[in-house]
Design a protein around this motif. Structure first.
Motif, PDB file in Angstrom:
ATOM      1  N   MET A 353     118.948  47.689  60.302  1.00  0.00           N
ATOM      2  CA  MET A 353     120.107  47.525  59.416  1.00  0.00           C
ATOM      3  C   MET A 353     120.285  46.079  58.955  1.00  0.00           C
ATOM      4  N   VAL A 354     119.842  45.133  59.803  1.00  0.00           N
ATOM      5  CA  VAL A 354     120.015  43.713  59.445  1.00  0.00           C
ATOM      6  C   VAL A 354     119.201  43.370  58.196  1.00  0.00           C
ATOM      7  N   SER A 355     117.921  43.790  58.172  1.00  0.00           N
ATOM      8  CA  SER A 355     117.109  43.451  56.998  1.00  0.00           C
ATOM      9  C   SER A 355     117.574  44.229  55.771  1.00  0.00           C
ATOM     10  N   LEU A 356     118.066  45.446  55.994  1.00  0.00           N
ATOM     11  CA  LEU A 356     118.590  46.253  54.897  1.00  0.00           C
ATOM     12  C   LEU A 356     119.831  45.581  54.275  1.00  0.00           C
ATOM     13  N   LEU A 357     120.703  45.082  55.154  1.00  0.00           N
ATOM     14  CA  LEU A 357     121.934  44.401  54.718  1.00  0.00           C
ATOM     15  C   LEU A 357     121.602  43.135  53.930  1.00  0.00           C
ATOM     16  N   ARG A 358     120.671  42.351  54.483  1.00  0.00           N
ATOM     17  CA  ARG A 358     120.327  41.087  53.818  1.00  0.00           C
ATOM     18  C   ARG A 358     119.680  41.323  52.457  1.00  0.00           C
ATOM     19  N   ALA A 359     118.907  42.414  52.349  1.00  0.00           N
ATOM     20  CA  ALA A 359     118.304  42.747  51.059  1.00  0.00           C
ATOM     21  C   ALA A 359     119.395  43.086  50.046  1.00  0.00           C
ATOM     22  N   ALA A 360     120.419  43.842  50.506  1.00  0.00           N
ATOM     23  CA  ALA A 360     121.512  44.227  49.610  1.00  0.00           C
ATOM     24  C   ALA A 360     122.300  42.998  49.149  1.00  0.00           C
ATOM     25  N   GLY A 373     125.002  37.437  56.673  1.00  0.00           N
ATOM     26  CA  GLY A 373     125.184  38.687  57.401  1.00  0.00           C
ATOM     27  C   GLY A 373     124.212  38.815  58.553  1.00  0.00           C
ATOM     28  N   GLY A 374     124.620  39.570  59.545  1.00  0.00           N
ATOM     29  CA  GLY A 374     123.754  39.755  60.706  1.00  0.00           C
ATOM     30  C   GLY A 374     124.293  40.839  61.616  1.00  0.00           C
ATOM     31  N   GLY A 375     123.737  40.915  62.787  1.00  0.00           N
ATOM     32  CA  GLY A 375     124.163  41.937  63.747  1.00  0.00           C
ATOM     33  C   GLY A 375     122.984  42.374  64.583  1.00  0.00           C
ATOM     34  N   ARG A 376     122.934  43.653  64.898  1.00  0.00           N
ATOM     35  CA  ARG A 376     121.794  44.173  65.661  1.00  0.00           C
ATOM     36  C   ARG A 376     121.123  45.253  64.808  1.00  0.00           C
ATOM     37  N   PRO A 377     119.922  45.686  65.152  1.00  0.00           N
ATOM     38  CA  PRO A 377     119.195  46.631  64.293  1.00  0.00           C
ATOM     39  C   PRO A 377     119.993  47.887  63.935  1.00  0.00           C
ATOM     40  N   SER A 378     120.890  48.335  64.827  1.00  0.00           N
ATOM     41  CA  SER A 378     121.631  49.561  64.531  1.00  0.00           C
ATOM     42  C   SER A 378     123.012  49.316  63.927  1.00  0.00           C
ATOM     43  N   PHE A 379     123.421  48.053  63.827  1.00  0.00           N
ATOM     44  CA  PHE A 379     124.760  47.791  63.295  1.00  0.00           C
ATOM     45  C   PHE A 379     124.837  46.370  62.717  1.00  0.00           C
ATOM     46  N   ALA A 380     124.944  46.247  61.407  1.00  0.00           N
ATOM     47  CA  ALA A 380     124.965  44.922  60.778  1.00  0.00           C
ATOM     48  C   ALA A 380     126.174  44.796  59.865  1.00  0.00           C
ATOM     49  N   GLN A 381     126.635  43.561  59.722  1.00  0.00           N
ATOM     50  CA  GLN A 381     127.803  43.314  58.877  1.00  0.00           C
ATOM     51  C   GLN A 381     127.659  41.972  58.172  1.00  0.00           C
ATOM     52  N   GLY A 382     128.144  41.914  56.912  1.00  0.00           N
ATOM     53  CA  GLY A 382     128.087  40.638  56.204  1.00  0.00           C
ATOM     54  C   GLY A 382     128.855  40.715  54.907  1.00  0.00           C
TER      55      GLY A 382
END
Ligand SMILES: [Zn+2]
Length: 408
Positions: A353-360, A373-382
């Protein structure tokens, strides 16, 4: 020459005199008179205001070199005779507070063994600092009661220059180290102190002496008080506030404390109810979103951007969603400081989820290397970036397609 008439008479508000010297003080025109009733700032009491031949007196100071009283003016004044008019309401307010201070100071000594160290008479605030770290409320009440008893006695207030022999017999509370004659102010037999200020003639003119607050100050206690019309004004203001509050609370002013305590308890209970209701609402909202999402490759992807909702709800909403196996939550809140939460259920361990979030976020900012944004692989926020709802929905939809391609 340069006589200080207010020493003997604090009640004269109009007088005639002659300009003895014309000068400039700090860029402003100023004059020294042969005699004046104007009080210059000293001993904690501010200077008088008023007029000299219709010209406003901006300040009155003592010239250090020779002790001359300098009247600082708003405009230059011609040489010759002048008529002086003193701003009486301001002067009388100072007289009331200065005499009130002497009485209160002596009351603090007698009732609380707390001598006064300094005095400040301001336009808004009048204070004394007394040398005692702690003054309990009951003791403070004793001090105030004693001070007001002296006011009620209507004791004569006398200001004079005693002979050395007379001075030796007087219980003067504070004898400064000065050259020349010492001026003493006596309030009946209650208090004698060296003072150059202006005072009322009888103690009853002080009116009420009211302590407004005490606070700790440099190991001592700073006492804020007021007298006379300021005390009446303080009473009037506070009474009006209490009357309004009592009317609002439909209770007597003496029951306002209980009424406010009831409101606070009620407010606390309502907040708890509201929190529980909001949590329940988020659970059912998550269920609805989940039901509405069609299964794709054994997974359900919920990609949704909102405007105008509480940002703090995104995380719990995502948590409720991904509590169900095979669920991916891609949630966003549009705005000046847009927020994105991306989460997946524990059974989808291959996703990040972290790389997905950063791409968005990278798409929204135009910076593909964004580390926001950051977090753990199963839960990211930014977030914290500006994004409107359609732009946000577009990047969430793109993230959904990316996830889907990873699942197939
Ligand atoms: Zn004084």
């Amino acid at each position: 020459m340069n006589a200080r008439r207010y020493y003997d008479d604090a009640y004269t508000t109009e007088f005639t005199a002659h300009v003895q010297e014309q000068l400039t003080h700090a860029g402003q025109p100023a004059v020294v008179l042969d005699a004046s009733y104007f009080y210059p700032a000293s001993g904690g009491q501010p200077a008088d205001r008023g007029m000299l031949n219709g010209v406003a007196v901006a300040d009155v100071i003592v010239r250090e070199a020779d002790g001359a009283v300098v009247h600082v003016l708003d405009a230059p004044l011609d040489a010759g005779p002048v008529t002086g008019v003193i701003d009486w309401p301001r002067r009388f307010d100072h007289m009331q507070h200065h005499t009130g201070q002497h009485i209160l100071t002596q009351a603090f000594i007698r009732a609380a063994d707390a001598p006064t160290v300094s005095f400040h008479l301001g336009v808004e605030i009048v204070t004394i600092d007394v040398d005692r770290a702690d003054i309990p409320p009951t003791l403070l009440d004793e001090v105030e009661t004693l001070a007001n008893a002296i006011v009620a006695q209507n004791a004569p207030v006398r200001a004079w220059f005693p002979t050395p022999a007379e001075l030796a017999d007087l219980p003067v509370r504070r004898v400064p180290d000065v050259n020349g004659k010492l001026r003493v102010v006596g309030i009946g037999t209650f208090d004698f102190t060296a003072c150059g200020g202006t005072h009322v003639a009888h103690s009853a003119e002080v009116g009420l002496i009211k302590v407004l607050r005490t606070e700790k100050y440099k190991g001592m206690t700073r006492v804020t008080f007021c007298c006379g019309d300021r005390a009446r004004h303080d009473y009037t203001t506070k009474h009006a506030i209490l009357a309004d509050l009592a009317a609002d609370l439909t209770t007597g002013y003496w029951e306002i404390g209980e009424a406010v305590a009831r409101l606070q308890a009620e407010n606390k209970a309502l907040r708890a109810d509201l929190k529980a209701a909001r949590q329940a609402l988020l659970v059912s909202e998550a269920a609805e979103l989940w039901d509405a999402a069609s299964p794709q490759h054994d997974a359900r992807i919920i990609a949704r951007a909102w405007v105008d909702r509480d940002a703090a709800e995104l995380r719990p909403l995502a948590s409720h969603l991904v509590a169900r196996a095979g669920t991916i939550a891609l949630l966003g809140l549009a705005g000046e400081k847009a927020q994105i939460v991306m989460a997946c259920a524990d059974d989808l361990m291959a996703l990040d989820m972290v790389s997905l979030l950063r791409a968005a976020i990278g798409t929204l900012t135009g910076d593909p290397d964004s580390r926001r944004g950051g977090g753990r692989p199963s839960f990211a926020q930014g977030g914290g970036i500006s994004a409107d709802q359609s732009a946000l929905q577009a990047v969430l939809d793109q993230a959904a397609r990316d996830v889907l391609s990873q699942l197939t």
